[in-house]
Design an enzyme around this catalytic site. Structure first.
Site, mmCIF file in Angstrom:
data_model
loop_
_atom_site.group_PDB
_atom_site.id
_atom_site.type_symbol
_atom_site.label_atom_id
_atom_site.label_comp_id
_atom_site.label_asym_id
_atom_site.label_seq_id
_atom_site.Cartn_x
_atom_site.Cartn_y
_atom_site.Cartn_z
ATOM 1 N N ILE A 80 0.500 -1.196 0.111
ATOM 2 C CA ILE A 80 0.264 0.007 -0.060
ATOM 3 C C ILE A 80 0.770 1.491 -0.273
ATOM 4 C CG2 ILE A 80 0.115 0.182 2.455
ATOM 5 C CD1 ILE A 80 -3.629 0.204 2.091
ATOM 6 N N GLY A 128 12.844 -3.729 11.830
ATOM 7 C CA GLY A 128 12.051 -2.697 11.098
ATOM 8 C C GLY A 128 10.782 -3.526 10.873
ATOM 9 N N GLN A 129 10.673 -4.754 11.431
ATOM 10 C CA GLN A 129 8.966 -5.188 11.042
ATOM 11 C C GLN A 129 7.467 -4.038 11.755
ATOM 12 O OE1 GLN A 129 8.955 -9.287 12.244
ATOM 13 N NE2 GLN A 129 6.376 -9.578 11.291
ATOM 14 N N HIS A 166 5.631 -11.972 6.481
ATOM 15 C CA HIS A 166 6.099 -11.689 4.801
ATOM 16 C C HIS A 166 7.241 -10.915 4.012
ATOM 17 C CE1 HIS A 166 5.817 -7.534 7.250
ATOM 18 N NE2 HIS A 166 6.320 -6.996 6.461
HETATM 19 P P1 AMP Z 1 7.581 -4.543 7.839
HETATM 20 O O1 AMP Z 1 7.456 -2.912 8.115
HETATM 21 O O2 AMP Z 1 8.440 -5.349 6.845
HETATM 22 O O3 AMP Z 1 6.226 -5.219 8.400
HETATM 23 O O4 AMP Z 1 6.124 -3.870 6.002
HETATM 24 C C1 AMP Z 1 5.408 -3.774 6.519
HETATM 25 C C2 AMP Z 1 4.188 -3.520 5.396
HETATM 26 O O5 AMP Z 1 3.235 -2.886 5.104
HETATM 27 C C3 AMP Z 1 4.374 -2.114 4.713
HETATM 28 O O6 AMP Z 1 5.239 -2.135 3.655
HETATM 29 C C4 AMP Z 1 3.484 -1.297 4.389
HETATM 30 O O7 AMP Z 1 3.781 -0.616 3.347
HETATM 31 C C5 AMP Z 1 2.370 -2.833 4.078
HETATM 32 N N1 AMP Z 1 1.458 -2.079 4.303
HETATM 33 C C6 AMP Z 1 0.837 -2.368 5.740
HETATM 34 N N2 AMP Z 1 -1.202 -2.307 5.198
HETATM 35 C C7 AMP Z 1 -0.980 -2.907 4.235
HETATM 36 C C8 AMP Z 1 -2.582 -3.117 3.118
HETATM 37 N N3 AMP Z 1 -3.981 -2.762 3.647
HETATM 38 N N4 AMP Z 1 -2.119 -3.602 2.098
HETATM 39 C C9 AMP Z 1 -0.706 -3.463 1.932
HETATM 40 N N5 AMP Z 1 0.289 -3.507 2.524
HETATM 41 C C10 AMP Z 1 -0.144 -3.118 3.521
#
Ligand code: AMP
Ligand code: ZN
Length: 112
Positions: A31, A91-92, A98
């Site tokens: 997103i 940085g999670q 994911h």
């Molecule tokens: P992390 O910081 O590695 O935990 O990454 C989490 C990722 O999830 C970030 O890049 C966000 O932009 C992404 N994210 C969070 N909510 C959504 C959502 N509803 N749809 C798509 N991506 C998302």
């Protein structure tokens, strides 16, 4: 997990731009993209982070899924980066495992 946003995406309870899916995983557009191409691969089964990934067969399927998604996204010619941010120092921010699939530009090293 009822309150997990990525479980809700896997269950199609909230919308996402899904690029690829099989029995074990879903790949959807991030997103808040950090590169011209930025997708996330998640296992359908909830696990907090990669330290909870105990199933070798599933681990293989997730990794191969990332490569299949990269191919489908046209990233084989110039390359791409896979990132698995893990816990606080990693940085999670979303605590459902994911894999980030990033491409479409040159990636710097070291990461921030
Ligand atoms: P992390 O910081 O590695 O935990 O990454 C989490 C990722 O999830 C970030 O890049 C966000 O932009 C992404 N994210 C969070 N909510 C959504 C959502 N509803 N749809 C798509 N991506 C998302
Ligand atoms: Zn979840």
């Amino acid at each position: 997990m009822a309150e997990c946003i990525f479980c809700k995406i896997a269950e199609k309870k909230i919308p996402a731009q899904i690029e690829l899916e099989d029995d074990d995983f879903v790949v959807f557009k991030d997103i808040n993209p950090q590169a011209p191409v930025h997708y996330l691969l998640i296992p359908k089964k909830h696990m907090q982070d990669i330290t909870e990934l105990q199933d070798e067969k599933l681990a293989g399927r997730l990794l191969m899924g990332c490569v299949a998604a990269a191919q489908k996204l046209g990233l084989f010619t110039h390359g791409f980066r896979l990132v698995v941010n893990t816990k606080n120092h990693g940085g999670q921010t979303v605590y459902h495992l994911h894999f980030h699939i990033l491409g479409g530009r040159h990636m710097g090293w070291p990461p921030g």
